[in-house]
Design a protein around this motif. Sequence first.
Motif, PDB file in Angstrom:
ATOM      1  N   GLY A  90       0.318 -15.822 -10.510  1.00  0.00           N
ATOM      2  CA  GLY A  90      -0.351 -13.867 -11.734  1.00  0.00           C
ATOM      3  C   GLY A  90      -1.255 -13.505  -9.899  1.00  0.00           C
ATOM      4  O   GLY A  90      -1.824 -12.511 -10.417  1.00  0.00           O
ATOM      5  N   ASP A 132      -1.711 -21.088 -18.279  1.00  0.00           N
ATOM      6  CA  ASP A 132      -1.721 -19.896 -19.304  1.00  0.00           C
ATOM      7  C   ASP A 132      -0.793 -18.582 -19.149  1.00  0.00           C
ATOM      8  O   ASP A 132      -0.837 -17.946 -20.226  1.00  0.00           O
ATOM      9  N   LEU A 133      -0.408 -19.034 -17.858  1.00  0.00           N
ATOM     10  CA  LEU A 133       1.270 -17.822 -17.549  1.00  0.00           C
ATOM     11  C   LEU A 133       1.933 -17.911 -18.490  1.00  0.00           C
ATOM     12  O   LEU A 133       2.924 -17.322 -18.722  1.00  0.00           O
ATOM     13  N   ARG A 136       3.209 -20.475 -24.118  1.00  0.00           N
ATOM     14  CA  ARG A 136       2.690 -19.800 -25.149  1.00  0.00           C
ATOM     15  C   ARG A 136       3.010 -20.446 -26.940  1.00  0.00           C
ATOM     16  O   ARG A 136       3.176 -21.267 -27.139  1.00  0.00           O
TER      17      ARG A 136
END
Lengths: 344, 344, 344, 344
Positions: A90, A132-133, A136
């Motif tokens: 990220g 977080d990346l 989902r």
Amino acid sequence: MRAVTFQAPGEVLVADVPEPEISHPGDAIVRIDATGVCGSDLHIYHGRVQVEQGFTLGHEYVGTVVSIGDDVHGIAVGDRVLGCFQTACGRCYFCRRGLFHKCDSSRTFGHGATLGSLAGTQAELALVPSADLVLRKVPQGMSDEVALFAGDVMGTGYHAVLESGMRAGDTAAVLGLGPVGLCAVQVAKAAGAARVLAIDSVPERLAMAESFGALPVHLTEQDTRAAVRDATEGRGVDVCIDAVGHPDAFDLALRLTRKCGTVQAIGVYAERAQVHMGLLWIKSLHVCAGHANVLGHVDGVLAMMSAGLLDPSPLVTHHMSLEEAPDAYALYDRREALKIVLTP
Amino acid sequence: MRAVTFQAPGEVLVADVPEPEISHPGDAIVRIDATGVCGSDLHIYHGRVQVEQGFTLGHEYVGTVVSIGDDVHGIAVGDRVLGCFQTACGRCYFCRRGLFHKCDSSRTFGHGATLGSLAGTQAELALVPSADLVLRKVPQGMSDEVALFAGDVMGTGYHAVLESGMRAGDTAAVLGLGPVGLCAVQVAKAAGAARVLAIDSVPERLAMAESFGALPVHLTEQDTRAAVRDATEGRGVDVCIDAVGHPDAFDLALRLTRKCGTVQAIGVYAERAQVHMGLLWIKSLHVCAGHANVLGHVDGVLAMMSAGLLDPSPLVTHHMSLEEAPDAYALYDRREALKIVLTP
Amino acid sequence: MRAVTFQAPGEVLVADVPEPEISHPGDAIVRIDATGVCGSDLHIYHGRVQVEQGFTLGHEYVGTVVSIGDDVHGIAVGDRVLGCFQTACGRCYFCRRGLFHKCDSSRTFGHGATLGSLAGTQAELALVPSADLVLRKVPQGMSDEVALFAGDVMGTGYHAVLESGMRAGDTAAVLGLGPVGLCAVQVAKAAGAARVLAIDSVPERLAMAESFGALPVHLTEQDTRAAVRDATEGRGVDVCIDAVGHPDAFDLALRLTRKCGTVQAIGVYAERAQVHMGLLWIKSLHVCAGHANVLGHVDGVLAMMSAGLLDPSPLVTHHMSLEEAPDAYALYDRREALKIVLTP
Amino acid sequence: MRAVTFQAPGEVLVADVPEPEISHPGDAIVRIDATGVCGSDLHIYHGRVQVEQGFTLGHEYVGTVVSIGDDVHGIAVGDRVLGCFQTACGRCYFCRRGLFHKCDSSRTFGHGATLGSLAGTQAELALVPSADLVLRKVPQGMSDEVALFAGDVMGTGYHAVLESGMRAGDTAAVLGLGPVGLCAVQVAKAAGAARVLAIDSVPERLAMAESFGALPVHLTEQDTRAAVRDATEGRGVDVCIDAVGHPDAFDLALRLTRKCGTVQAIGVYAERAQVHMGLLWIKSLHVCAGHANVLGHVDGVLAMMSAGLLDPSPLVTHHMSLEEAPDAYALYDRREALKIVLTP
């Protein structure tokens, strides 16, 4: 915990391995509810991609978050999640441009030391860095077996189509109707392709592509070039997706594509090959290549699957338990399955 | 020949007018089989757009080529064709960039001297300049009433969606469910929108949008902003198409769109208006505006209609003869019709 | 440590404030070597943007890393760095799309509680969250006063031009020749604009724009529309950058831009305004708006400044010490300076 | 009139040929003031590209319009014009998309029956079909020898850079410093490349590239990959332009380009070649190929040349009379010239 481990070419073993632990504030631990066996796993099974003996395999997964680090914000313990097959930092040059698949410190689940020593997801628990990346939440009402396609196979079909620049109203061809090719057919149709020609030599796969709205064309029993000419007033397709990864497929793609069209080589290439550069040049073709930017596309894929526009469930041919993994690999190796879902 | 002519605000007359003749090598003459009455015709009928008394109206048409100039190549006498509502030269600065709708010498059918003195298509015959660019053969099996949408209303819906940059998986909203809005709903769905929120206050139009796959939202009886928040995890839509052309619609569009999203103002604006520039700015919105580049998009529209991905036939509420044009205009003016098709 | 603090409209005070401390593994602490006074600081100074009494101001900065958290990878203690004026999380919906300026949890330096309670950089030390994304090493040989433009004013000029879609060979106009407008002139020229018309009413600013290669046009003493027509064969500019942020500027931008061109509203808008929607519509213009995505563009800006293609140093009109900040603000308020650099 | 005609491999003859006549309303006749000898002419001279005996050669030209057809609007008799090396119809599928270089009925000047039987421009007069699309007025103050680059060599350099997607601030490499490569260097610099690495093995060409602002790298005496690493923090260039057209150049381009970067193969490929598909794939490269869309780019090229941002005049090494064409071809064949301009 129990996990599917690589032992030797042709041999996987379900064994006891240590449970993962949070070691970085961005980590999460996911209890696996379902995990797939994929074509990439076969490369390892065949020994073409080398991983260490005892390494846990697998990179398609759906599960429940059981633990998170201090710096995970998008998800919480108890969330039902799906994940992408690789991680990204990220923050590097490539991540800052949204090119997460080329992250300078990306790690791929279940691919050994070469791709970051990140234990696979064919296990009871999986450690997920950069949660977080990578993760989902599974949309309300979506089954495990649908959800696990988002982070790999359907994500790849979506990338193939969207990154090719295909527009609604275009005509596309998809070469090779394995799981990725079939997903690409679905995405192309759902994204507004007026026609999708689906090319393979396996009748069952052609039939499935036809059920997804494509025009099936048998690679050897039909004249593929004539079929494309008929569908395009003689011009060739706007976009040709090579989901095979073989020089013959690439050569056919160059021939089927119209002047100034795009050849999307999503199928894996690892070596040198003869390419008709003259054809590429005189037709002013564009070529894109490489594996999918699944992290960059997972939101779009989930939105479309959630709306029912994409539905990979017909591709799931087998459900088995994690303990049956050796049988699953053998069965997949015999090409008797499109997608096997394992349940721990 | 017989033709629908403008007489005065609120008055059209079917009269005898001279037959058109080829005057330039790029011209064609088309015998009209079907021609539509459109919202733009109402602007003339109301006197808001001024045309000369006796001028032939109409700009949506399907027919058969009866004569062509020496320099027409793409079509031949006898071809069944549909046409675009405006012409383009193919050679000016804007045409060279594919911006045919802004051609420096474009002419619009049936709009009087202001837009090029090109007689309309609500007649037995129509002269079509730049026939290679303006006309297309009707695909096999397509009905007249479907085909005549390609060159105007569906072309406008297609432009609205495609030029907004909407991608498969996005969420769109369409404000205003007249024919253009309803076509935009169809295109957005067919191009892969995960969700399309269709906003209007007429129950029948909302019901039709719902039948096209949209989520209907009543403008005054429901909370449009809440509906959008619910559909987008609170973010707002990726693309909002304003098919109304009123400052209130534009203002709502600014509110419904997510940060860095796009507002596509396809509805007609002709005057100054209060705009919340602060909202536009703080949300970093993109705005596109203007009428559609129908010549640039007609191939894509036809391909999608031919494949059945777009189907405007539910919008055709009335079939009438050319001689009944005065009744047709009156009926359309009372908002009792979505699309009236006239047959000479 | 010493810091420039807001006290009341028209009053700043250099005061002793507590030193910052690392509180998150992504943080860095930078010892400030140079920090700018910017137009945005004036909004606070005038009380139009409200910050708490005693809050430290400033958001343009160059310095040396003196401490970093455990999860900072791109930089190290001792590195000479410059920073962006805002932070971004790198993980939210917007950051994942590279839209760092619209990050859901972005914080802006020196703008009080409204924009994230992040102490400003007009101080001896500054805490920099998300240091990997916000900071960059200063390229070899670049002066402090050049480097501090990358993270704000030059980044804004670069965003204005690059996000407008301007191509090499296009003609651009820049309205308003404050620091942002002058930087936009430099970027447009360096990015290949064949012609840049620079429009303002201050002779010194027009002269500086001319020295950067632009064609200066006096807003009131010359006919701006005629100047644009002369430079563009009557068409209007391809791109018009409104670096003013006033309805009159936006209106002029709509008039100066060619059909299907782009108006880039980089100047700040906060309120409602009369907009000629009819003009916007009939010309099929595109509008982009909002503040710059400086994090997304800082690499490009630094590369161009490092190569000497962009050089903001002529904009630096004053060097003063941090202790002289009250004089600096007063001087800037009297519009006697373009850029003041403060040294702690 | 006098014209340079092909006789046999290695033999051209200045002979008397019939004057051209207007045969279509879109034609123009141009009295040639200057015409170039180009690398493509050498392919014919060597017999690799076959043309009929006695066919007039040449495709770079500047001149004066002496006669026009009834349907030519953009230019008039007496205009000083330059032209593009090929024609386009402006109406076919490809022209409608602005892909004029792939026009279904394009004709190339001076290339015999294979490319449309259009007599070349190394003559006293030339017939120019589709004159509105093919010709442009020479901007005030531009010399013949500069202007004739717009329609071929500089247009090719411009296409190579613009169609590669290079952005201001990127780093580019150009392989092969013949006229096209040197023009690509100029365009890349003028379009804002922070750095351009120019790679060749001829010292004079490297020196000229350096004078245009590039970093020269000797192909065999320097380590090209190390030079690229040094200039890009180890990543590779964003865009690599292969202006050679040889498998070794393409292979080097794949190696020098960063992950997700673009290889632009503007150099001519006519045959099959070994390509490292594995490298292309693992780096997720984009490839574009084919000759330039000169008609689509000539306005931008002229604007930049007129503004002095591009200046091909250093490439003109020889001025000769049309009658000296046999010597000119022989001299060019010995690689003693970069660009020879012939004057009738």
